[in-house]
Design an enzyme around this catalytic site. Structure first.
Site, mmCIF file in Angstrom:
data_model
loop_
_atom_site.group_PDB
_atom_site.id
_atom_site.type_symbol
_atom_site.label_atom_id
_atom_site.label_comp_id
_atom_site.label_asym_id
_atom_site.label_seq_id
_atom_site.Cartn_x
_atom_site.Cartn_y
_atom_site.Cartn_z
ATOM 1 N N ARG A 116 0.887 -1.173 0.000
ATOM 2 C CA ARG A 116 0.000 0.000 0.000
ATOM 3 C C ARG A 116 0.920 1.216 0.000
ATOM 4 N NH1 ARG A 116 -5.405 1.386 1.430
ATOM 5 N NH2 ARG A 116 -5.580 3.416 2.442
ATOM 6 N N HIS A 143 -6.794 1.077 -7.253
ATOM 7 C CA HIS A 143 -7.204 0.408 -6.012
ATOM 8 C C HIS A 143 -8.010 -0.834 -6.398
ATOM 9 C CE1 HIS A 143 -7.818 -0.301 -1.926
ATOM 10 N NE2 HIS A 143 -8.453 0.794 -1.538
ATOM 11 N N GLN A 146 -10.259 -2.886 -3.743
ATOM 12 C CA GLN A 146 -11.525 -2.246 -3.394
ATOM 13 C C GLN A 146 -12.541 -2.415 -4.514
ATOM 14 O OE1 GLN A 146 -12.465 -0.303 -0.378
ATOM 15 N NE2 GLN A 146 -14.369 -0.890 -1.387
ATOM 16 N N ASP A 238 -16.392 9.178 -3.210
ATOM 17 C CA ASP A 238 -15.177 9.023 -2.406
ATOM 18 C C ASP A 238 -14.832 10.398 -1.842
ATOM 19 O OD1 ASP A 238 -12.901 7.991 -1.252
ATOM 20 O OD2 ASP A 238 -11.818 7.657 -3.128
ATOM 21 N N CYS A 278 -16.138 3.891 -0.562
ATOM 22 C CA CYS A 278 -15.045 2.981 -0.173
ATOM 23 C C CYS A 278 -14.538 3.236 1.239
ATOM 24 C CB CYS A 278 -13.909 3.065 -1.187
ATOM 25 S SG CYS A 278 -13.264 4.733 -1.433
ATOM 26 N N ARG A 306 -14.243 -6.528 1.404
ATOM 27 C CA ARG A 306 -12.790 -6.429 1.210
ATOM 28 C C ARG A 306 -12.117 -7.701 1.723
ATOM 29 N NH1 ARG A 306 -10.103 -1.519 1.069
ATOM 30 N NH2 ARG A 306 -8.222 -2.796 0.999
#
Length: 318
Positions: A116, A143, A146, A238, A278, A306
């Site tokens: 990450r 991502h 996700q 988001d 998310c 997830r």
């Protein structure tokens, strides 16, 4: 990079990296979604399934996280393996060791690496240097974990993906990129609404449009949130200032003022629309409290997924 085993579907994923959905076919993505649904069922029914017994995942975090760390760590435990948390301060990367050297050394110790980080280039370089699978836990460009969990959630709720419309309202960031790529592969119509100057990466737009033409779906990039959200099956947003852009917070609040997903805007969506985010969410900023907590919101279902989506990825490639 292929670093293959065959299951009954004929899908070959063992040894693959998971850097972006662009690297996977629609059939492979659907396979991962189906596997995630099955692993979720096993988990809820208390069925022990440990294909990664004795294996270790190294988790490199240059960005902090709640969902990514907990879901990967718990996921590895449930699959019978072990997850090792490594912050940038724990590694020689922070003192100048190259990505290549780090990848080579970690490949001798581990069975997989999750990263990450900020720069997408870092994930690509790590994967090129490693002889074990590398999973993108988030970069500034992508991502995929996700987005995979999101499409799993939509599939569970709607019973299909092909032909649905997903409207994404907000910043043209890594989340928008992965939703565009995944949707275009899976036959989901994706409409992105961003203010001028905040549109998704042009190269990714062109790639997604090419894939959409092959799957029969549609991709549109507009600057009017009402235009994007009309007849949407899924409404997604988001944060306006992603991690690393905190110094632009005030500037972005002004630019995105008309892009809040609120009770007035969602009237343009279908009556049975689903709301997704998310997380973490800035309540009252990119989304109103009423929409976030309303009957259409499935934000915690997608957060739970997830765990299951990432287990599907790890079980398949490790």
């Amino acid at each position: 990079m292929t670093k293959s085993a065959t299951n009954e579907t004929g899908i070959h994923l063992k040894g693959r990296d998971f850097i972006g959905l662009v690297d996977y076919t629609a059939e492979e993505i659907q396979y991962l979604i189906d596997l995630a649904v099955e692993l979720k069922r096993k988990n809820r029914e208390g069925e022990v399934y440990q294909p990664l017994k004795g294996k270790t995942l190294g988790m490199i975090f240059e960005k902090s996280s709640t969902r990514t760390r907990v879901s990967f760590e718990v996921g590895m435990y449930q699959l019978g393996g072990h997850a090792l948390f490594l912050s940038k301060n724990d590694l020689q990367l922070g003192r100048g060791e190259t990505i290549w050297d780090t990848a080579q050394v970690m490949s001798r110790y581990l069975d997989g690496i999750m990263l990450r980080t900020f720069a997408h280039r870092t994930a690509i370089d790590l994967a090129r240097g490693a002889t074990i699978p590398v999973i993108n836990g988030l970069t500034d460009l992508s991502h995929p974990c996700q987005a995979l969990a999101d499409y799993q959630t939509i599939y569970e709720k709607k019973g299909r993906l092909q032909g649905l419309k997903l409207a994404y309202i907000g910043d043209g960031n890594n989340m928008a990129h992965s939703l565009m790529i995944g949707g275009s592969k899976l036959g989901v119509n994706v409409a992105i609404a961003t203010p001028e100057g905040y549109a998704p990466d042009r190269t990714i737009i062109e790639t997604a449009k090419e894939m959409a033409s092959q799957s029969g779906s549609q991709l549109s990039i507009v600057t009017d949130p009402k235009e994007a959200i009309v007849d949407a099956d899924i409404v997604y947003t988001d944060v306006w200032a992603s991690m690393g852009f905190e110094d632009e917070q005030k500037q972005r609040e002004a630019a995105f003022a008309k892009f809040q997903v609120n009770e007035e805007l969602v009237k343009y969506a279908k009556s049975d629309y689903l709301f997704m985010h998310c997380l973490p969410a800035h309540r009252g900023e990119e989304v109103s409290e009423g929409v976030l907590e309303g009957k259409h919101s499935i934000i915690f279902d997608q957060a739970e997924n997830r765990l299951h989506a990432q287990k599907a990825v790890m079980a398949s490639i490790m």
